[in-house]
Design an enzyme around this catalytic site. Structure first.
Site, PDB file in Angstrom:
ATOM      1  N   TRP A 104      16.546  -1.442  58.078  1.00  0.00           N
ATOM      2  CA  TRP A 104      15.648  -1.600  59.230  1.00  0.00           C
ATOM      3  C   TRP A 104      15.685  -3.021  59.771  1.00  0.00           C
ATOM      4  O   TRP A 104      15.644  -3.235  60.983  1.00  0.00           O
ATOM      5  CB  TRP A 104      14.231  -1.143  58.916  1.00  0.00           C
ATOM      6  CG  TRP A 104      14.175   0.343  58.797  1.00  0.00           C
ATOM      7  CD1 TRP A 104      13.867   1.080  57.690  1.00  0.00           C
ATOM      8  CD2 TRP A 104      14.491   1.315  59.833  1.00  0.00           C
ATOM      9  NE1 TRP A 104      13.971   2.426  57.967  1.00  0.00           N
ATOM     10  CE2 TRP A 104      14.348   2.603  59.264  1.00  0.00           C
ATOM     11  CE3 TRP A 104      14.891   1.214  61.161  1.00  0.00           C
ATOM     12  CZ2 TRP A 104      14.583   3.780  59.996  1.00  0.00           C
ATOM     13  CZ3 TRP A 104      15.128   2.377  61.894  1.00  0.00           C
ATOM     14  CH2 TRP A 104      14.968   3.636  61.303  1.00  0.00           C
ATOM     15  N   ASP A 112       7.469  -5.749  60.809  1.00  0.00           N
ATOM     16  CA  ASP A 112       7.639  -4.304  60.984  1.00  0.00           C
ATOM     17  C   ASP A 112       7.001  -3.615  59.774  1.00  0.00           C
ATOM     18  O   ASP A 112       7.611  -3.490  58.725  1.00  0.00           O
ATOM     19  CB  ASP A 112       9.130  -3.964  61.072  1.00  0.00           C
ATOM     20  CG  ASP A 112       9.373  -2.453  61.139  1.00  0.00           C
ATOM     21  OD1 ASP A 112       8.400  -1.673  61.107  1.00  0.00           O
ATOM     22  OD2 ASP A 112      10.560  -2.063  61.227  1.00  0.00           O
ATOM     23  N   LYS A 122       4.623   7.432  59.263  1.00  0.00           N
ATOM     24  CA  LYS A 122       4.674   7.232  57.816  1.00  0.00           C
ATOM     25  C   LYS A 122       3.263   7.246  57.233  1.00  0.00           C
ATOM     26  O   LYS A 122       2.933   8.123  56.455  1.00  0.00           O
ATOM     27  CB  LYS A 122       5.373   5.916  57.473  1.00  0.00           C
ATOM     28  CG  LYS A 122       6.907   5.970  57.471  1.00  0.00           C
ATOM     29  CD  LYS A 122       7.541   5.954  58.825  1.00  0.00           C
ATOM     30  CE  LYS A 122       9.041   6.092  58.815  1.00  0.00           C
ATOM     31  NZ  LYS A 122       9.746   5.011  59.481  1.00  0.00           N
TER      32      LYS A 122
HETATM   33  C1  LIG Z   1      10.820   4.569  60.258  1.00  0.00           C
HETATM   34  C2  LIG Z   1      11.021   3.116  60.461  1.00  0.00           C
HETATM   35  C3  LIG Z   1      11.480   2.592  61.678  1.00  0.00           C
HETATM   36  C4  LIG Z   1      11.895   3.454  62.846  1.00  0.00           C
HETATM   37  O1  LIG Z   1      10.840   4.099  63.409  1.00  0.00           O
HETATM   38  P1  LIG Z   1      11.044   5.006  64.710  1.00  0.00           P
HETATM   39  O2  LIG Z   1       9.672   5.470  64.969  1.00  0.00           O
HETATM   40  O3  LIG Z   1      11.985   6.128  64.323  1.00  0.00           O
HETATM   41  O4  LIG Z   1      11.612   4.153  65.760  1.00  0.00           O
HETATM   42  C5  LIG Z   1      11.588   1.223  61.798  1.00  0.00           C
HETATM   43  N1  LIG Z   1      11.262   0.402  60.790  1.00  0.00           N
HETATM   44  C6  LIG Z   1      10.840   0.869  59.595  1.00  0.00           C
HETATM   45  C7  LIG Z   1      10.496  -0.097  58.499  1.00  0.00           C
HETATM   46  C8  LIG Z   1      10.691   2.237  59.395  1.00  0.00           C
HETATM   47  O5  LIG Z   1      10.257   2.698  58.214  1.00  0.00           O
END
Ligand SMILES: *Cc1c(COP(=O)(O)O)cnc(C)c1O
Length: 360
Positions: free
Chosen positions: A102, A172, A196
């Site tokens: 990521w 993030d 999540k």
């Molecule tokens: C799932 C995830 C993403 C991507 O999320 P989207 O909603 O599919 O754009 C980005 N960063 C992390 C750490 C994630 O777990």
């Protein structure tokens, strides 16, 4: 109805109590004669739902007054572009830490807009840990510093917050937000896709300090512009109304359970159980250095990967869903977010033990 245990990395398990409430309110929300999905986002009813969700999230995370909470669309991936567009200001230089898949995606997207300095990378150790802070090549002039507190794919999580001086800290938190208390004041901006630990896919939360709202590049699209969205209470255009409502139900559920202290203790217990079983076994293993292991996403491999398919088929039969590891790393991964109950982890460990008896 028989619900199984869902270990999906995202979209992930939601609390049963929340799904029940949503299903009861589906046809007719609180005697308004319509579903939340059918409401105008400008209606009194929906504006109240939206405000209450924000207030509850602010309370859960202790978000200070000088931070705005935005309810947006486009996922964390859209934020990979929105962050440089909004925060670069006059400068062109940004710092990123690379701790996994990521981080890499965030870096690749930022490179379209900015001169990205990767302060350190764990790629040479196959993303099995966090590069030591002493080795980071930080730039004091950077517009911001970006990192990924929990790498969902590799299962690498920070249990500390980097102290980087005056450069705004951008995180993030897609797969770790609401799993434990955090000190929001240490951050310039926190963002997270909802699917999540917050609610259904389609909603993205951005928590941004208000002094960072005036730095957007003029070419920033209006829907991606934090200031525009803040001035319009995240309703510059139609927001993801149903996901926003459902996230609000999750926040209420979390508060009723005991807030972030409760979930931190629960998540720690769940993760410790699973790691300690994996570590005690010579059949399963986890490659991440102990102090950086994720409480949310626990990858593990079998001694013999020829057994992966058998393991997954048996797991499904035992009511344990979505244990397949990410395609980039293989093996297995158990995502054990807030809504995954401790009994699910117990059931997984019991299944893993049985599997060793049969195939070990
Ligand atoms: C799932 C995830 C993403 C991507 O999320 P989207 O909603 O599919 O754009 C980005 N960063 C992390 C750490 C994630 O777990």
């Amino acid at each position: 109805m028989s619900r199984k245990y869902n270990f999906c990395a995202g979209p992930a398990a939601l609390p049963e109590a929340v799904l029940n409430q949503a299903s009861q309110e589906m046809m007719d929300w609180q005697q308004n004669g319509l579903s939340v999905m059918e409401m105008s986002h400008r209606s009194e009813a929906f504006v109240a739902i939206a405000k209450e969700a924000e207030t509850d999230l602010r309370e859960l995370l202790s978000v200070p007054e000088n931070y705005r909470i935005l309810f947006l669309q486009g996922g964390a991936s859209l934020q990979f572009a929105a962050i440089p567009l909004n925060l670069l200001g006059e400068s062109n230089r940004v710092d990123y830490l690379n701790t996994g898949q990521w981080s890499k995606k965030a870096i690749a997207e930022a490179r379209r807009y900015a001169d990205v300095n990767v302060v350190a990378s764990a790629e040479s150790i196959n993303f099995s840990g966090i590069p030591s802070f002493d080795s980071w090549q930080l730039n004091e002039e950077a517009s911001y510093f970006h990192y990924t507190p929990n790498e969902t794919i590799g299962g690498v999580e920070f249990n500390w917050v980097p102290e980087i001086g005056n450069v705004p800290l951008v995180a993030d938190m897609s797969s770790t937000i609401l799993s434990r208390p955090i000190d929001v004041q240490k951050f310039g901006l926190i963002y997270a896709g909802a699917q999540k630990n917050i609610g259904p896919a389609g909603l993205t939360i951005v928590i941004v300090r208000d002094d960072l709202l005036d730095l957007a590049r003029p070419e920033t699209p209006a829907v991606m512009n934090y200031k525009t969205q803040a001035e319009n209470d995240s309703m510059y255009n139609t927001p993801p109304t149903f996901a926003w409502y459902l996230a609000g139900l999750v926040f209420k559920w979390m508060k009723a359970q005991g807030g972030l202290e409760f979930f931190e203790a629960l998540n720690r217990r769940k993760a410790e159980k699973l790691y300690s079983y994996i570590d005690s076994s010579d059949f399963y293993s986890n490659p991440v250095e102990k102090e950086s292991r994720s409480r949310m996403n626990i990858p593990f491999i079998l001694r013999d990967n020829a057994l992966d398919k058998v393991f997954l088929a048996g797991a499904e039969e035992a009511g344990l869903l979505n244990l397949k590891g990410h395609r980039s790393v293989g093996g297995m991964r158990a995502s054990i977010y807030n809504a995954v109950p401790e009994e699910a982890v117990d059931a997984l460990i019991a299944y893993m033990k049985d599997f060793v008896k049969l195939h070990g």
